[in-house]
Write a protein that holds these residues in place. Structure first.
Motif, PDB file in Angstrom:
ATOM      1  N   LEU A 257       8.025 -34.521 -14.462  1.00 37.04           N
ATOM      2  CA  LEU A 257       8.179 -33.215 -13.817  1.00 37.04           C
ATOM      3  C   LEU A 257       7.279 -33.037 -12.594  1.00 37.04           C
ATOM      4  O   LEU A 257       7.355 -32.024 -11.907  1.00 37.04           O
ATOM      5  N   ALA A 258       6.414 -34.019 -12.317  1.00 32.48           N
ATOM      6  CA  ALA A 258       5.441 -33.904 -11.234  1.00 32.48           C
ATOM      7  C   ALA A 258       5.916 -34.598  -9.960  1.00 32.48           C
ATOM      8  O   ALA A 258       6.468 -35.694  -9.997  1.00 32.48           O
ATOM      9  N   LYS A 259       5.685 -33.917  -8.834  1.00 36.72           N
ATOM     10  CA  LYS A 259       5.955 -34.499  -7.513  1.00 36.72           C
ATOM     11  C   LYS A 259       4.711 -34.232  -6.665  1.00 36.72           C
ATOM     12  O   LYS A 259       4.353 -33.075  -6.404  1.00 36.72           O
ATOM     13  N   ILE A 260       4.061 -35.295  -6.238  1.00 37.62           N
ATOM     14  CA  ILE A 260       2.793 -35.176  -5.505  1.00 37.62           C
ATOM     15  C   ILE A 260       3.025 -34.661  -4.087  1.00 37.62           C
ATOM     16  O   ILE A 260       3.875 -35.169  -3.360  1.00 37.62           O
ATOM     17  N   ASP A 261       2.233 -33.660  -3.709  1.00 42.18           N
ATOM     18  CA  ASP A 261       2.181 -33.201  -2.324  1.00 42.18           C
ATOM     19  C   ASP A 261       1.063 -33.972  -1.618  1.00 42.18           C
ATOM     20  O   ASP A 261       1.275 -34.581  -0.588  1.00 42.18           O
ATOM     21  N   TYR A 262      -0.149 -33.956  -2.200  1.00 43.89           N
ATOM     22  CA  TYR A 262      -1.234 -34.768  -1.663  1.00 43.89           C
ATOM     23  C   TYR A 262      -2.302 -35.043  -2.708  1.00 43.89           C
ATOM     24  O   TYR A 262      -2.465 -34.291  -3.664  1.00 43.89           O
ATOM     25  N   VAL A 263      -3.010 -36.136  -2.503  1.00 42.03           N
ATOM     26  CA  VAL A 263      -4.216 -36.512  -3.247  1.00 42.03           C
ATOM     27  C   VAL A 263      -5.199 -36.947  -2.169  1.00 42.03           C
ATOM     28  O   VAL A 263      -4.930 -37.914  -1.450  1.00 42.03           O
ATOM     29  N   GLU A 264      -6.298 -36.225  -2.017  1.00 43.21           N
ATOM     30  CA  GLU A 264      -7.224 -36.509  -0.919  1.00 43.21           C
ATOM     31  C   GLU A 264      -8.671 -36.489  -1.376  1.00 43.21           C
ATOM     32  O   GLU A 264      -9.034 -35.760  -2.301  1.00 43.21           O
ATOM     33  N   PHE A 265      -9.488 -37.265  -0.684  1.00 35.55           N
ATOM     34  CA  PHE A 265     -10.942 -37.224  -0.803  1.00 35.55           C
ATOM     35  C   PHE A 265     -11.461 -36.912   0.589  1.00 35.55           C
ATOM     36  O   PHE A 265     -11.180 -37.640   1.536  1.00 35.55           O
ATOM     37  N   VAL A 266     -12.198 -35.811   0.713  1.00 34.64           N
ATOM     38  CA  VAL A 266     -12.702 -35.381   2.019  1.00 34.64           C
ATOM     39  C   VAL A 266     -14.193 -35.073   1.934  1.00 34.64           C
ATOM     40  O   VAL A 266     -14.713 -34.722   0.878  1.00 34.64           O
ATOM     41  N   ASP A 267     -14.859 -35.217   3.071  1.00 37.07           N
ATOM     42  CA  ASP A 267     -16.263 -34.849   3.168  1.00 37.07           C
ATOM     43  C   ASP A 267     -16.394 -33.353   2.854  1.00 37.07           C
ATOM     44  O   ASP A 267     -15.631 -32.537   3.369  1.00 37.07           O
ATOM     45  N   TRP A 268     -17.343 -33.013   2.016  1.00 37.65           N
ATOM     46  CA  TRP A 268     -17.503 -31.634   1.567  1.00 37.65           C
ATOM     47  C   TRP A 268     -17.795 -30.681   2.716  1.00 37.65           C
ATOM     48  O   TRP A 268     -17.314 -29.563   2.742  1.00 37.65           O
ATOM     49  N   LYS A 269     -18.557 -31.126   3.716  1.00 36.28           N
ATOM     50  CA  LYS A 269     -18.941 -30.232   4.811  1.00 36.28           C
ATOM     51  C   LYS A 269     -17.907 -30.183   5.926  1.00 36.28           C
ATOM     52  O   LYS A 269     -17.622 -29.123   6.467  1.00 36.28           O
ATOM     53  N   THR A 270     -17.342 -31.333   6.294  1.00 32.94           N
ATOM     54  CA  THR A 270     -16.436 -31.372   7.445  1.00 32.94           C
ATOM     55  C   THR A 270     -14.969 -31.311   7.061  1.00 32.94           C
ATOM     56  O   THR A 270     -14.123 -31.058   7.908  1.00 32.94           O
ATOM     57  N   LEU A 271     -14.665 -31.601   5.796  1.00 36.82           N
ATOM     58  CA  LEU A 271     -13.296 -31.703   5.290  1.00 36.82           C
ATOM     59  C   LEU A 271     -12.503 -32.826   5.955  1.00 36.82           C
ATOM     60  O   LEU A 271     -11.280 -32.848   5.903  1.00 36.82           O
ATOM     61  N   GLU A 272     -13.220 -33.782   6.532  1.00 35.37           N
ATOM     62  CA  GLU A 272     -12.583 -34.964   7.109  1.00 35.37           C
ATOM     63  C   GLU A 272     -12.370 -35.992   5.996  1.00 35.37           C
ATOM     64  O   GLU A 272     -13.227 -36.151   5.125  1.00 35.37           O
ATOM     65  N   PRO A 273     -11.247 -36.714   6.030  1.00 37.69           N
ATOM     66  CA  PRO A 273     -11.004 -37.747   5.004  1.00 37.69           C
ATOM     67  C   PRO A 273     -12.110 -38.804   4.991  1.00 37.69           C
ATOM     68  O   PRO A 273     -12.671 -39.128   6.045  1.00 37.69           O
ATOM     69  N   VAL A 274     -12.415 -39.306   3.813  1.00 39.12           N
ATOM     70  CA  VAL A 274     -13.417 -40.364   3.677  1.00 39.12           C
ATOM     71  C   VAL A 274     -12.789 -41.561   2.970  1.00 39.12           C
ATOM     72  O   VAL A 274     -11.905 -41.403   2.126  1.00 39.12           O
ATOM     73  N   SER A 275     -13.246 -42.752   3.341  1.00 33.98           N
ATOM     74  CA  SER A 275     -12.721 -43.963   2.713  1.00 33.98           C
ATOM     75  C   SER A 275     -13.645 -44.467   1.611  1.00 33.98           C
ATOM     76  O   SER A 275     -13.229 -45.265   0.780  1.00 33.98           O
ATOM     77  N   GLU A 276     -14.898 -43.990   1.631  1.00 35.17           N
ATOM     78  CA  GLU A 276     -15.858 -44.393   0.614  1.00 35.17           C
ATOM     79  C   GLU A 276     -16.735 -43.201   0.256  1.00 35.17           C
ATOM     80  O   GLU A 276     -17.102 -42.410   1.124  1.00 35.17           O
ATOM     81  N   ILE A 277     -17.067 -43.095  -1.008  1.00 34.31           N
ATOM     82  CA  ILE A 277     -17.899 -41.980  -1.459  1.00 34.31           C
ATOM     83  C   ILE A 277     -19.360 -42.365  -1.260  1.00 34.31           C
ATOM     84  O   ILE A 277     -19.893 -43.227  -1.954  1.00 34.31           O
ATOM     85  N   GLU A 278     -19.968 -41.726  -0.252  1.00 35.36           N
ATOM     86  CA  GLU A 278     -21.373 -41.976   0.063  1.00 35.36           C
ATOM     87  C   GLU A 278     -22.169 -40.682   0.102  1.00 35.36           C
ATOM     88  O   GLU A 278     -23.385 -40.713   0.200  1.00 35.36           O
ATOM     89  N   ARG A 279     -21.498 -39.554   0.083  1.00 35.93           N
ATOM     90  CA  ARG A 279     -22.132 -38.237   0.184  1.00 35.93           C
ATOM     91  C   ARG A 279     -21.243 -37.256  -0.575  1.00 35.93           C
ATOM     92  O   ARG A 279     -20.190 -37.658  -1.080  1.00 35.93           O
ATOM     93  N   PRO A 280     -21.622 -36.004  -0.664  1.00 32.82           N
ATOM     94  CA  PRO A 280     -20.771 -35.066  -1.407  1.00 32.82           C
ATOM     95  C   PRO A 280     -19.339 -35.031  -0.851  1.00 32.82           C
ATOM     96  O   PRO A 280     -19.132 -34.929   0.350  1.00 32.82           O
ATOM     97  N   VAL A 281     -18.375 -35.179  -1.763  1.00 35.36           N
ATOM     98  CA  VAL A 281     -16.969 -35.160  -1.377  1.00 35.36           C
ATOM     99  C   VAL A 281     -16.185 -34.203  -2.270  1.00 35.36           C
ATOM    100  O   VAL A 281     -16.574 -33.928  -3.398  1.00 35.36           O
ATOM    101  N   LEU A 282     -15.095 -33.745  -1.722  1.00 34.98           N
ATOM    102  CA  LEU A 282     -14.152 -32.906  -2.440  1.00 34.98           C
ATOM    103  C   LEU A 282     -12.907 -33.736  -2.696  1.00 34.98           C
ATOM    104  O   LEU A 282     -12.348 -34.325  -1.774  1.00 34.98           O
ATOM    105  N   ASN A 283     -12.500 -33.809  -3.947  1.00 33.42           N
ATOM    106  CA  ASN A 283     -11.249 -34.466  -4.325  1.00 33.42           C
ATOM    107  C   ASN A 283     -10.242 -33.340  -4.538  1.00 33.42           C
ATOM    108  O   ASN A 283     -10.383 -32.551  -5.466  1.00 33.42           O
TER     109      ASN A 283
END
Length: 135
Positions: free
Chosen positions: A91-117
Motif C-alpha cells: 500500500l506504500a508509494k514513496i515520495d521521498y527518503v532524504e538525509f539533509v544537514d540539520w542546519k542548511t537542509l542540504e542533502p548529505v552523502s555521509e553522516i558527519e554532523r547532525p542530520v535530519l532523515n
C-alpha cells in the motif's frame, strides 16, 4: 499539529538563518519531538489496513537508526535499505527518503554532523511524512 507543522518550522528556521544573519533561531529538539509525536489529522483518512501499512514509516526510520548506531554513515546505503523496506509494503508509494544537514537542509552523502532523515510516503491516497534527527 501534524508533520506539516514540522516542515514549516524547519523551513522557517532555514529562511531566517539565510536571510537574516543578525537573528538566531533556535528550534528545541523537545518541541520537534512533540510535533512529530502529535497525532496527524491525516491519519483519520486512513482505513484500518492503511493504518497498519503506515507503520512502515516509523519502522523504516528505526531501521536507519539501527544501521547508524551499528556504524553506517553512507546515506546512499541507508536510503537504499529504507526504500527496500518501505517498498515491501504493497500500500506504500514513496515520495521521498532524504538525509539533509540539520542546519542548511542540504542533502548529505555521509553522516558527519547532525542530520535530519525525512521521509514522505503515500499510503493509499494519503501522503504521510515522518522524520528523525541524528546528532
Amino acid at each position: 499539529m501534524n508533520g506539516l507543522v514540522l516542515e514549516i518550522v524547519l523551513l522557517g528556521h532555514q529562511v531566517i538563518n539565510k536571510l537574516s544573519p543578525n537573528f538566531v533561531t533556535l528550534v528545541s529538539k523537545t518541541l520537534l519531538w512533540l510535533i512529530v509525536l502529535a497525532k496527524s489529522s491525516r491519519n483519520t483518512y486512513l482505513s484500518a489496513d492503511e493504518r497498519k501499512a503506515a507503520l512502515v514509516l516509523s519502522q523504516s526510520l528505526a531501521l536507519a537508526e539501527k544501521m547508524i548506531n551499528d556504524g553506517e554513515k553512507d546515506t546512499s546505503k541507508l536510503k537504499e535499505a529504507m526504500t527496500t523496506f518501505i517498498e515491501k509494503e504493497p500500500l506504500a508509494k514513496i515520495d521521498y527518503v532524504e538525509f539533509v544537514d540539520w542546519k542548511t537542509l542540504e542533502p548529505v552523502s555521509e553522516i558527519e554532523r547532525p542530520v535530519l532523515n525525512a521521509i514522505a510516503v503515500y499510503i493509499g491516497k494519503t501522503r504521510l511524512i515522518d522524520n528523525h534527527i541524528y546528532e
